[in-house]
Design a protein around this motif. Structure first.
Motif, PDB file in Angstrom:
ATOM      1  N   ILE A   1     -30.100 -10.802   0.739  1.00  0.00           N
ATOM      2  CA  ILE A   1     -29.587  -9.460   0.995  1.00  0.00           C
ATOM      3  C   ILE A   1     -28.251  -9.245   0.288  1.00  0.00           C
ATOM      4  O   ILE A   1     -28.002  -8.181  -0.276  1.00  0.00           O
ATOM      5  N   ALA A   2     -27.398 -10.267   0.278  1.00  0.00           N
ATOM      6  CA  ALA A   2     -26.111 -10.155  -0.420  1.00  0.00           C
ATOM      7  C   ALA A   2     -26.323  -9.976  -1.918  1.00  0.00           C
ATOM      8  O   ALA A   2     -25.604  -9.205  -2.562  1.00  0.00           O
ATOM      9  N   CYS A   3     -27.302 -10.668  -2.485  1.00  0.00           N
ATOM     10  CA  CYS A   3     -27.594 -10.522  -3.919  1.00  0.00           C
ATOM     11  C   CYS A   3     -28.076  -9.113  -4.234  1.00  0.00           C
ATOM     12  O   CYS A   3     -27.676  -8.524  -5.244  1.00  0.00           O
ATOM     13  N   ILE A   4     -28.939  -8.575  -3.384  1.00  0.00           N
ATOM     14  CA  ILE A   4     -29.409  -7.206  -3.602  1.00  0.00           C
ATOM     15  C   ILE A   4     -28.237  -6.231  -3.537  1.00  0.00           C
ATOM     16  O   ILE A   4     -28.112  -5.331  -4.374  1.00  0.00           O
ATOM     17  N   PHE A   5     -27.364  -6.415  -2.576  1.00  0.00           N
ATOM     18  CA  PHE A   5     -26.200  -5.544  -2.440  1.00  0.00           C
ATOM     19  C   PHE A   5     -25.282  -5.677  -3.652  1.00  0.00           C
ATOM     20  O   PHE A   5     -24.778  -4.680  -4.168  1.00  0.00           O
ATOM     21  N   ALA A   6     -25.091  -6.905  -4.143  1.00  0.00           N
ATOM     22  CA  ALA A   6     -24.222  -7.119  -5.305  1.00  0.00           C
ATOM     23  C   ALA A   6     -24.809  -6.460  -6.553  1.00  0.00           C
ATOM     24  O   ALA A   6     -24.087  -5.828  -7.330  1.00  0.00           O
ATOM     25  N   VAL A   7     -26.111  -6.586  -6.729  1.00  0.00           N
ATOM     26  CA  VAL A   7     -26.754  -5.945  -7.887  1.00  0.00           C
ATOM     27  C   VAL A   7     -26.605  -4.435  -7.787  1.00  0.00           C
ATOM     28  O   VAL A   7     -26.324  -3.758  -8.788  1.00  0.00           O
ATOM     29  N   TYR A   8     -26.766  -3.894  -6.601  1.00  0.00           N
ATOM     30  CA  TYR A   8     -26.595  -2.458  -6.396  1.00  0.00           C
ATOM     31  C   TYR A   8     -25.184  -2.022  -6.763  1.00  0.00           C
ATOM     32  O   TYR A   8     -24.987  -1.019  -7.445  1.00  0.00           O
ATOM     33  N   LEU A   9     -24.187  -2.787  -6.325  1.00  0.00           N
ATOM     34  CA  LEU A   9     -22.803  -2.425  -6.623  1.00  0.00           C
ATOM     35  C   LEU A   9     -22.483  -2.536  -8.110  1.00  0.00           C
ATOM     36  O   LEU A   9     -21.712  -1.756  -8.645  1.00  0.00           O
ATOM     37  N   ILE A  10     -23.076  -3.513  -8.775  1.00  0.00           N
ATOM     38  CA  ILE A  10     -22.806  -3.700 -10.200  1.00  0.00           C
ATOM     39  C   ILE A  10     -23.500  -2.629 -11.037  1.00  0.00           C
ATOM     40  O   ILE A  10     -22.897  -2.041 -11.944  1.00  0.00           O
ATOM     41  N   LEU A  11     -24.760  -2.349 -10.727  1.00  0.00           N
ATOM     42  CA  LEU A  11     -25.524  -1.408 -11.541  1.00  0.00           C
ATOM     43  C   LEU A  11     -25.216   0.056 -11.238  1.00  0.00           C
ATOM     44  O   LEU A  11     -25.289   0.897 -12.123  1.00  0.00           O
ATOM     45  N   LEU A  12     -24.893   0.361  -9.985  1.00  0.00           N
ATOM     46  CA  LEU A  12     -24.674   1.752  -9.603  1.00  0.00           C
ATOM     47  C   LEU A  12     -23.337   1.942  -8.886  1.00  0.00           C
ATOM     48  O   LEU A  12     -23.287   2.394  -7.752  1.00  0.00           O
ATOM     49  N   PRO A  13     -22.220   1.638  -9.534  1.00  0.00           N
ATOM     50  CA  PRO A  13     -20.941   1.749  -8.823  1.00  0.00           C
ATOM     51  C   PRO A  13     -20.566   3.186  -8.486  1.00  0.00           C
ATOM     52  O   PRO A  13     -19.884   3.437  -7.505  1.00  0.00           O
ATOM     53  N   ASN A  14     -21.020   4.150  -9.279  1.00  0.00           N
ATOM     54  CA  ASN A  14     -20.653   5.541  -9.019  1.00  0.00           C
ATOM     55  C   ASN A  14     -21.428   6.144  -7.859  1.00  0.00           C
ATOM     56  O   ASN A  14     -21.048   7.175  -7.331  1.00  0.00           O
ATOM     57  N   MET A  15     -22.526   5.529  -7.470  1.00  0.00           N
ATOM     58  CA  MET A  15     -23.328   6.053  -6.379  1.00  0.00           C
ATOM     59  C   MET A  15     -22.698   5.746  -5.021  1.00  0.00           C
ATOM     60  O   MET A  15     -23.116   6.270  -4.011  1.00  0.00           O
ATOM     61  N   LEU A  16     -21.704   4.878  -5.001  1.00  0.00           N
ATOM     62  CA  LEU A  16     -21.125   4.461  -3.732  1.00  0.00           C
ATOM     63  C   LEU A  16     -20.210   5.525  -3.146  1.00  0.00           C
ATOM     64  O   LEU A  16     -20.147   5.699  -1.941  1.00  0.00           O
ATOM     65  N   PHE A  17     -19.520   6.245  -3.991  1.00  0.00           N
ATOM     66  CA  PHE A  17     -18.554   7.230  -3.524  1.00  0.00           C
ATOM     67  C   PHE A  17     -18.954   8.611  -4.015  1.00  0.00           C
ATOM     68  O   PHE A  17     -19.675   8.771  -4.970  1.00  0.00           O
ATOM     69  N   GLY A  18     -18.469   9.617  -3.345  1.00  0.00           N
ATOM     70  CA  GLY A  18     -18.718  10.979  -3.786  1.00  0.00           C
ATOM     71  C   GLY A  18     -19.966  11.562  -3.147  1.00  0.00           C
ATOM     72  O   GLY A  18     -20.433  11.128  -2.109  1.00  0.00           O
ATOM     73  N   ASP A  19     -20.507  12.547  -3.830  1.00  0.00           N
ATOM     74  CA  ASP A  19     -21.653  13.274  -3.304  1.00  0.00           C
ATOM     75  C   ASP A  19     -22.947  12.801  -3.960  1.00  0.00           C
ATOM     76  O   ASP A  19     -23.715  13.588  -4.488  1.00  0.00           O
ATOM     77  N   ALA A  20     -23.177  11.496  -3.936  1.00  0.00           N
ATOM     78  CA  ALA A  20     -24.351  10.920  -4.597  1.00  0.00           C
ATOM     79  C   ALA A  20     -25.639  11.417  -3.959  1.00  0.00           C
ATOM     80  O   ALA A  20     -26.607  11.730  -4.656  1.00  0.00           O
ATOM     81  N   GLY A  21     -25.662  11.497  -2.650  1.00  0.00           N
ATOM     82  CA  GLY A  21     -26.872  11.964  -1.970  1.00  0.00           C
ATOM     83  C   GLY A  21     -27.210  13.393  -2.339  1.00  0.00           C
ATOM     84  O   GLY A  21     -28.378  13.739  -2.547  1.00  0.00           O
ATOM     85  N   GLU A  22     -26.200  14.216  -2.438  1.00  0.00           N
ATOM     86  CA  GLU A  22     -26.441  15.603  -2.826  1.00  0.00           C
ATOM     87  C   GLU A  22     -26.948  15.695  -4.255  1.00  0.00           C
ATOM     88  O   GLU A  22     -27.808  16.524  -4.552  1.00  0.00           O
ATOM     89  N   ARG A  23     -26.415  14.842  -5.139  1.00  0.00           N
ATOM     90  CA  ARG A  23     -26.896  14.861  -6.526  1.00  0.00           C
ATOM     91  C   ARG A  23     -28.353  14.440  -6.615  1.00  0.00           C
ATOM     92  O   ARG A  23     -29.132  15.044  -7.353  1.00  0.00           O
TER      93      ARG A  23
END
Length: 88
Positions: A13-35
């Motif tokens: 699970i930590a590896c999946i989370f790390a890959v998510y953070l590395i590949l999609l850092p801009n999706m973590l903050f802001g209005d990503a869901g709305e986009r």
């Protein structure tokens, strides 16, 4: 033996989370869901179901989501405890 399984699961699970953070850092903050939602609406995708009831406010929707998450955690925790006690 069981602790090794849990450690492997947590590492996975930590590896999946790390890959998510590395590949999609801009999706973590802001209005990503709305986009993402707006991108779906722009492609012409229509919802298959409509809501039965709309909450009267944003606060009520957040409260219901938190309640749903709490019930889910209780159910999962119960079954994990049940399985552990059954093995003992």
């Amino acid at each position: 033996m069981n602790s090794k399984r849990y450690l492997i699961l947590i590492a996975f699970i930590a590896c999946i989370f790390a890959v998510y953070l590395i590949l999609l850092p801009n999706m973590l903050f802001g209005d990503a869901g709305e986009r993402v939602t707006q991108a779906l609406y722009d492609t012409g995708v229509e919802a298959r179901f409509s809501p039965v009831w709309e909450p009267p406010g944003r606060e009520i929707a957040i409260l219901l989501f938190a309640l749903q998450a709490t019930v889910g955690v209780i159910i999962v925790g119960y079954f994990i405890g049940y399985e552990k006690r059954k093995r003992e």
